[in-house]
Design a protein around this motif. Structure first.
Motif, short mmCIF file in Angstrom:
data_model
loop_
_atom_site.label_atom_id
_atom_site.label_comp_id
_atom_site.label_asym_id
_atom_site.label_seq_id
_atom_site.Cartn_x
_atom_site.Cartn_y
_atom_site.Cartn_z
N LYS A 220 3.99 42.40 -2.73
CA LYS A 220 4.08 40.89 -3.04
C LYS A 220 2.81 40.62 -2.31
O LYS A 220 2.59 40.78 -0.95
CB LYS A 220 5.33 40.38 -2.16
CG LYS A 220 6.72 40.42 -3.02
CD LYS A 220 7.65 40.05 -2.44
CE LYS A 220 9.06 40.04 -3.53
NZ LYS A 220 10.26 39.52 -2.72
N SER B 274 9.98 35.83 -16.31
CA SER B 274 10.44 36.34 -15.08
C SER B 274 9.91 37.36 -14.56
O SER B 274 9.83 38.26 -15.27
CB SER B 274 11.91 36.27 -15.00
OG SER B 274 12.64 34.94 -15.48
N THR B 275 9.45 37.55 -13.29
CA THR B 275 9.07 38.78 -12.90
C THR B 275 9.77 39.17 -11.34
O THR B 275 10.33 38.20 -10.68
CB THR B 275 7.52 38.53 -12.30
OG1 THR B 275 7.43 37.47 -11.50
CG2 THR B 275 6.86 38.17 -13.65
N TRP B 276 9.58 40.53 -11.19
CA TRP B 276 10.13 40.82 -9.88
C TRP B 276 9.25 41.75 -9.27
O TRP B 276 8.41 42.54 -10.00
CB TRP B 276 11.51 41.61 -10.08
CG TRP B 276 12.62 40.82 -10.72
CD1 TRP B 276 13.72 40.19 -9.93
CD2 TRP B 276 12.81 40.51 -12.06
NE1 TRP B 276 14.38 39.54 -10.71
CE2 TRP B 276 14.07 39.79 -12.03
CE3 TRP B 276 11.95 40.79 -13.29
CZ2 TRP B 276 14.46 39.17 -13.48
CZ3 TRP B 276 12.66 40.32 -14.35
CH2 TRP B 276 13.64 39.51 -14.40
N ARG B 277 9.22 41.72 -7.98
CA ARG B 277 8.16 42.70 -7.16
C ARG B 277 8.76 43.15 -5.81
O ARG B 277 9.49 42.73 -5.43
CB ARG B 277 6.88 42.00 -6.88
CG ARG B 277 5.95 41.44 -8.07
CD ARG B 277 4.79 40.79 -7.70
NE ARG B 277 5.12 39.38 -7.06
CZ ARG B 277 4.25 38.60 -6.77
NH1 ARG B 277 2.99 38.67 -6.75
NH2 ARG B 277 4.59 37.33 -6.53
N LEU C 157 15.26 46.80 -11.12
CA LEU C 157 14.61 47.76 -10.03
C LEU C 157 14.96 49.11 -9.73
O LEU C 157 14.60 49.90 -9.08
CB LEU C 157 15.23 46.77 -8.72
CG LEU C 157 14.22 45.69 -7.99
CD1 LEU C 157 14.27 44.67 -9.07
CD2 LEU C 157 14.47 45.30 -6.63
N ALA D 65 7.02 46.66 -9.95
CA ALA D 65 7.17 45.28 -10.42
C ALA D 65 7.89 45.19 -11.78
O ALA D 65 7.93 46.31 -12.44
CB ALA D 65 5.98 44.60 -10.59
#
Length: 124
Positions: A65, A57-60, A106, A49
């Protein structure tokens, strides 16, 4: 120079929860994003993540998830990884990382600073 220190790892049963913390110190103003990566025995380090400091803002990763949540506390220069519904396959050393540029978050190659890692073990 930036230093990152992870904490909160440990041993939990499958289905349990754990919260990891990563405290940043030094020239923290140079960091625009923070990420979590993990490395299981015999496997390559993988993205978990990430969060952008300014926007939040986030990314997983797809594998986490619905179970893991990343967040940050700008005042404390700290990022968290809340892990719920843990599975044995989540067992790994978890690393905190900081990036000077908010680009390909990522990818490990985007990150400039790394913590020493904290062990997370999930039993059946």
């Amino acid at each position: 120079q930036v230093q990152l220190v992870e904490s909160g790892g440990g041993l939990v049963q499958a289905g349990g929860s754990l919260r990891l913390s990563c405290a940043a110190s030094g020239r923290t103003y140079s960091i625009t994003a923070m990420g979590w990566f993990r490395q299981a025995p015999g496997k390559e380090r993988e993205f978990v993540a990430a969060v952008a400091w300014s926007s939040g803002s986030t990314w997983r990763a797809d594998s986490v998830k619905g179970r893991f949540t990343i967040s940050r506390d700008n005042a404390k220069n700290t990022v968290y990884l809340q892990m719920n519904s843990l599975k044995p396959e989540d067992t790994a050393v978890y690393f905190c990382a900081g990036a000077r540029e908010n680009l390909r978050l990522l990818s490990q190659r985007q990150y400039d600073y790394w913590g020493q890692g904290t062990q997370v073990t999930v039993s059946s």
